[in-house]
Enzyme design. Structure first.
Site, PDB file in Angstrom:
ATOM      1  N   CYS A 101      38.210  51.853  38.738  1.00 19.86           N
ATOM      2  CA  CYS A 101      38.633  50.336  39.566  1.00 19.86           C
ATOM      3  C   CYS A 101      39.566  50.317  40.442  1.00 19.86           C
ATOM      4  O   CYS A 101      39.512  49.013  41.654  1.00 19.86           O
ATOM      5  CB  CYS A 101      38.338  49.712  38.021  1.00 19.86           C
ATOM      6  SG  CYS A 101      39.000  47.837  38.775  1.00 19.86           S
ATOM      7  N   CYS A 198      37.228  45.602  30.904  1.00 15.47           N
ATOM      8  CA  CYS A 198      36.205  44.160  30.583  1.00 15.47           C
ATOM      9  C   CYS A 198      35.049  43.730  31.266  1.00 15.47           C
ATOM     10  O   CYS A 198      35.780  42.227  30.555  1.00 15.47           O
ATOM     11  CB  CYS A 198      38.180  43.615  32.814  1.00 15.47           C
ATOM     12  SG  CYS A 198      37.493  44.799  33.613  1.00 15.47           S
TER      13      CYS A 198
END
Length: 359
Positions: A101, A198
């Site tokens: 990410c 997440c």
């Protein structure tokens, strides 16, 4: 000198304090919050659609008195992060979405957005440091707080991305950050520490993978490393190398997951000693500086909570290397990131290959 800086705001205390420090130093800052498509519903209105859910971050911008942009990156996030996560498990690897990410989403899409809005740099709440070498090139270093150092997750940023990055918390400890936030009267939206993954909330990895794949897990045999069959598993995606719990094969000594054999759909287990590896192959390495041409002494960290181990990196080509550990390491896991350190400096990092097996 006043500089226009964008700050990636998550809603937690770290990025909020980083923004506060930048503003205190006189910079012209604005916030960016991106939506993954996997957010919890807006607590005020659970029926709200995902793009509007970014309103939950507005109190942060209001406290800091800065503009805030909310970007809906749900399509990009699904394609580049979640699909990668699913495919890695399907291939018998254990993915590391944060390592993916940071260069692709935060210092890829967000940095591009920040530049289009006049920012020279993108700041985050990571505990890491950037210093320039004698040639003015950026170098990445561990944060001063050993308990919070997040340099591991930034190892795949290239030199150009690091040149545009800012980590205001790198010289601070977590306790100092909490104190600063308290003195400034800052109240985060989310009080919990951010999780490793997440986009998985209120479910196990196994449940998430099953729901995203849309099919039932395929059962198969559990085999001891010596070839004896011990029982049945209910899907390889429920396991990772080094796992002890959930194998459900009674024994006088505990079994550990040693290998995920996706070709035969076998879960291979053994003793704790069977997990030890003296070396591993690392692929798709991002070297922050020039790639080494000869063997290099480093400390190699093979997962975030691993203590970086003394080792020798032997280059195979610019993107591939063999890592030989001074002492055998436990649970060297294909798909995880191997990050190379020289003292506190991060030299780079790549992905542990599926060819890396205990031995």
């Amino acid at each position: 000198m006043m500089e226009r800086v964008a700050i990636a705001l998550s809603g937690g205390i770290d990025s909020m304090t980083a923004a506060y420090l930048l503003k205190k130093d006189g910079h012209d800052i604005f916030g960016i919050h991106f939506l993954t498509g996997f957010e919890k519903p807006n607590p005020i209105n659970p029926e709200v659609d995902v793009p509007q859910a970014g309103e939950t971050i507005q109190p942060i911008a209001q406290q800091l008195k800065i503009p805030l942009h909310v970007l809906d990156l749900s399509a990009d996030f699904k394609k580049t992060i979640v699909d990668y996560f699913i495919e890695a498990y399907q291939s018998g690897q254990t993915p590391n979405p944060c390592l993916m990410c940071n260069p692709v989403i935060k210092f890829g899409i967000l940095l591009d957005f920040a530049r289009k809005h006049g920012a020279n740099r993108l700041a985050t709440g990571h505990y890491a440091r950037i210093q320039k070498d004698e040639n003015g090139a950026p170098r990445l270093f561990q944060g001063v707080d050993p308990e919070k150092d997040q340099s591991y997750f930034l190892a795949r940023l290239n030199s150009e991305q690091l040149s545009a990055a800012s980590f205001p918390l790198g010289e601070l400890t977590k306790n100092q950050v909490r104190k600063l936030a308290g003195e400034a009267g800052l109240t985060p939206v989310f009080s919990r520490e951010s999780q490793d993954v997440c986009f998985i909330k209120n479910s196990t990895y196994s449940e998430f993978l099953t729901s995203m794949k849309g099919d039932s897990p395929e059962e198969g045999w559990i085999e001891h490393i010596d070839g004896n069959r011990l029982g049945r598993h209910h899907g390889l995606h429920q396991f990772t190398i080094g796992q002890r719990k959930g194998i459900n094969c009674p024994s006088s000594k505990p079994f550990y997951v040693v290998k995920l054999d996706t070709k035969r759909n076998r879960l291979i287990v053994g003793s704790k000693e069977d997990l030890l590896s003296g070396s591993c192959r690392v692929e798709k390495i991002n070297w922050i500086g020039l790639p080494p041409e000869t063997p290099l002494r480093v400390r190699t960290r093979i997962r975030f909570r691993h203590t970086a181990a003394p080792s020798m990196v032997i280059p195979i080509d610019e993107k591939t290397a063999l890592v030989k550990f001074d002492e055998k390491q436990s649970a060297v896991t294909p798909g995880q990131g191997a990050v190379f350190y020289r003292r506190t400096e991060v030299l780079g990092g790549g992905w542990i290959s599926s060819d890396s097996m205990p031995g």
